[in-house]
Design a protein around this motif. Structure first.
Motif, PDB file in Angstrom:
ATOM      1  N   GLN A 120      45.143  47.009  51.997  1.00 27.52           N
ATOM      2  CA  GLN A 120      46.567  46.753  52.222  1.00 27.52           C
ATOM      3  C   GLN A 120      47.053  45.572  51.383  1.00 27.52           C
ATOM      4  O   GLN A 120      48.127  45.613  50.781  1.00 27.52           O
ATOM      5  N   ALA A 121      46.248  44.522  51.346  1.00 25.73           N
ATOM      6  CA  ALA A 121      46.624  43.347  50.567  1.00 25.73           C
ATOM      7  C   ALA A 121      46.698  43.693  49.081  1.00 25.73           C
ATOM      8  O   ALA A 121      47.627  43.292  48.390  1.00 25.73           O
ATOM      9  N   TYR A 179      44.193  51.109  36.803  1.00 30.20           N
ATOM     10  CA  TYR A 179      44.788  50.463  37.950  1.00 30.20           C
ATOM     11  C   TYR A 179      45.568  51.462  38.798  1.00 30.20           C
ATOM     12  O   TYR A 179      46.698  51.229  39.163  1.00 30.20           O
ATOM     13  N   SER A 194      41.767  44.424  52.787  1.00 32.61           N
ATOM     14  CA  SER A 194      41.777  44.324  51.336  1.00 32.61           C
ATOM     15  C   SER A 194      42.627  45.419  50.718  1.00 32.61           C
ATOM     16  O   SER A 194      43.378  45.186  49.767  1.00 32.61           O
ATOM     17  N   LEU A 202      38.952  54.215  47.667  1.00 35.99           N
ATOM     18  CA  LEU A 202      37.682  53.502  47.598  1.00 35.99           C
ATOM     19  C   LEU A 202      37.591  52.402  48.640  1.00 35.99           C
ATOM     20  O   LEU A 202      36.526  52.069  49.140  1.00 35.99           O
ATOM     21  N   MET A 203      38.741  51.862  48.980  1.00 34.24           N
ATOM     22  CA  MET A 203      38.772  50.698  49.856  1.00 34.24           C
ATOM     23  C   MET A 203      38.886  51.084  51.326  1.00 34.24           C
ATOM     24  O   MET A 203      39.221  50.244  52.161  1.00 34.24           O
ATOM     25  N   GLY A 234      46.411  40.822  32.299  1.00 37.12           N
ATOM     26  CA  GLY A 234      45.273  41.723  32.320  1.00 37.12           C
ATOM     27  C   GLY A 234      45.640  43.078  32.896  1.00 37.12           C
ATOM     28  O   GLY A 234      45.073  44.112  32.528  1.00 37.12           O
ATOM     29  N   VAL A 235      46.600  43.077  33.790  1.00 36.51           N
ATOM     30  CA  VAL A 235      47.043  44.316  34.425  1.00 36.51           C
ATOM     31  C   VAL A 235      48.245  44.894  33.699  1.00 36.51           C
ATOM     32  O   VAL A 235      48.384  46.103  33.558  1.00 36.51           O
ATOM     33  N   THR A 270      47.383  34.885  33.090  1.00 34.95           N
ATOM     34  CA  THR A 270      46.197  35.528  32.519  1.00 34.95           C
ATOM     35  C   THR A 270      45.849  36.791  33.288  1.00 34.95           C
ATOM     36  O   THR A 270      45.631  37.855  32.705  1.00 34.95           O
ATOM     37  N   GLU A 271      45.818  36.680  34.593  1.00 35.07           N
ATOM     38  CA  GLU A 271      45.524  37.855  35.416  1.00 35.07           C
ATOM     39  C   GLU A 271      46.639  38.887  35.308  1.00 35.07           C
ATOM     40  O   GLU A 271      46.388  40.084  35.200  1.00 35.07           O
ATOM     41  N   GLU A 285      49.674  45.266  47.667  1.00 32.83           N
ATOM     42  CA  GLU A 285      50.788  44.354  47.462  1.00 32.83           C
ATOM     43  C   GLU A 285      50.544  43.423  46.265  1.00 32.83           C
ATOM     44  O   GLU A 285      51.451  43.102  45.505  1.00 32.83           O
ATOM     45  N   ILE A 286      49.277  43.022  46.122  1.00 30.90           N
ATOM     46  CA  ILE A 286      48.933  42.037  45.097  1.00 30.90           C
ATOM     47  C   ILE A 286      49.259  42.513  43.690  1.00 30.90           C
ATOM     48  O   ILE A 286      49.710  41.737  42.849  1.00 30.90           O
TER      49      ILE A 286
END
Lengths: 216, 216
Positions: B185-186, B168, B183, B176-177, B156-157, B152-153, B189-190
């Motif tokens: 860096q993670a 995205y 976050s 922004l981060m 979404g992308v 599902t996720e 990758e995510i």
DNA sequence: TTGACAACTTAACACCGTTAAGGCGACTCT
DNA sequence: AGAGTCGCCTTAACGGTGTTAAGTTGTCAA
């Protein structure tokens, strides 16, 4: 004649009202006209604050998340297991607080970066506990995705705690499943006691994280 | 003049066409009129075969499941780990085969009990491997819900493999981060290499099942 | 006093799921 | 052979949806 003038709307107030309405009418009934009526305004007025309906839904999801975070202060002394438990229980509770909460949530994106605060905090806790950053990210998202999947299915059967959607008659199900005894017996259990089942699945995931990444 | 008469529709043919169309136009564009046009028929004709649109979506989900099962014969010699791996990889592949596949799937219910065959088979394999029935059910559902949440996720992308939904942009996200380095860096990758991340999460779940239920 | 601007309303558009009523070919019964 | 039934579809329409364009109103600054 009331010459009182309503003070202007803003995104938060609209999202707040929409969330309240969501629980009464469900996602299907959540029309712009209904939301506008609730705000004593006409539907096109919403387009001053949101570029389209999806943007409003995004704001609703963000507000849901804000309330979830506000509702539970994190304990810095948590073990990583505690944190995963609390975070995902909190997420489920938050989603269950709204009819079709999981659908709204997983169909939307956050409007800002407020959510990164919680994320950062969790990543910090897990890496401090010995996870690599990649492992921490994987652990958090895997648990998160499980929870999202769980509540989505849960709300498909049970829109709001206490209610139950039609078409889930257990007796008839058992009769149809006569040729599949294991499924019949398992199903009778699956569609009840969601609290316990959620905990059990969450424990599986968290246990798997500890086992695979060698952190305890 | 073509005097050829189309042979009458049936639920399967409608669902088949609707699934084909789904990949072109997405769930939002999947209107009854569009489906009917594709079948060389007017929209109300569909109401002869389905009581409403949801019933058609249910048939589509069932057809998706049928194809998934048909596409992968199960090996009775599988270990329970193999089975869980294959079943959930297969499910993900099946869902990824359709635009918005996960949404259609999780928003619908099967129209028959054909799916119980596979379920029964899996429950039998797991109980034979040493799980209690309740444990087997919990193991299967937990993995299933993880997979559903994941796809599902993912969709979404990335609506269809290869495409990527707007909003995205990784560079802007990183900017922004800036205040949330972990976050940032993670996240970088995510949102990439979904295949590897799915496998990793699935391994976590399966590992957890073995660890918690003491079966290997 | 004028003008700009934020925050709305009114009116309309194209499209949606769904229902009611009727048409038509194929089959059965007498 | 003719009448009647029934499966499958069409035509027409209804109320409702998200969305856009254009105009209105109040507020505040120059």
């Amino acid at each position: 004649m009331s010459t009182e003038r309503r003070e202007p709307l803003d995104r938060r107030r609209v999202a707040d009202t929409a969330l309240r309405l969501l629980n009464e009418v469900g996602l299907d009934g959540l029309t712009l006209r209904a939301i506008a009526r609730e705000l004593d305004v006409k539907a096109p007025a919403l387009y001053w604050h949101f570029k389209d309906k999806q943007a409003l839904l995004d704001e609703m999801a963000t507000e849901m998340y804000r309330r979830m975070v506000a509702g539970s202060a994190l304990d810095p002394a948590d073990t990583w297991q505690d944190r995963l438990l609390k975070a995902n229980r909190g997420l489920r509770t938050a989603l269950l607080g709204y009819r079709d909460g999981a659908k709204v949530f997983s169909g939307s994106r956050f409007t800002g970066i407020e959510h990164a605060g919680q994320m950062e905090d969790n990543l910090r806790l897990l890496t401090a506990a010995g996870f690599t950053l990649a492992q921490a990210a994987r652990a958090l998202t895997t648990a998160y995705l499980y929870t999202l999947g769980f509540v989505t299915e849960e709300q498909g059967v049970q829109p709001l705690p206490g209610e139950r959607r039609e078409g889930y008659d257990m007796d008839e199900r058992a009769r149809l499943m006569a040729d599949f005894p294991l499924s019949a017996q398992a199903g009778a259990e699956i569609f009840e006691d969601y609290d316990r089942h959620f905990e059990e699945g969450l424990a599986l995931v968290i246990g798997g994280i500890g086992a695979r990444y060698g952190v305890s």
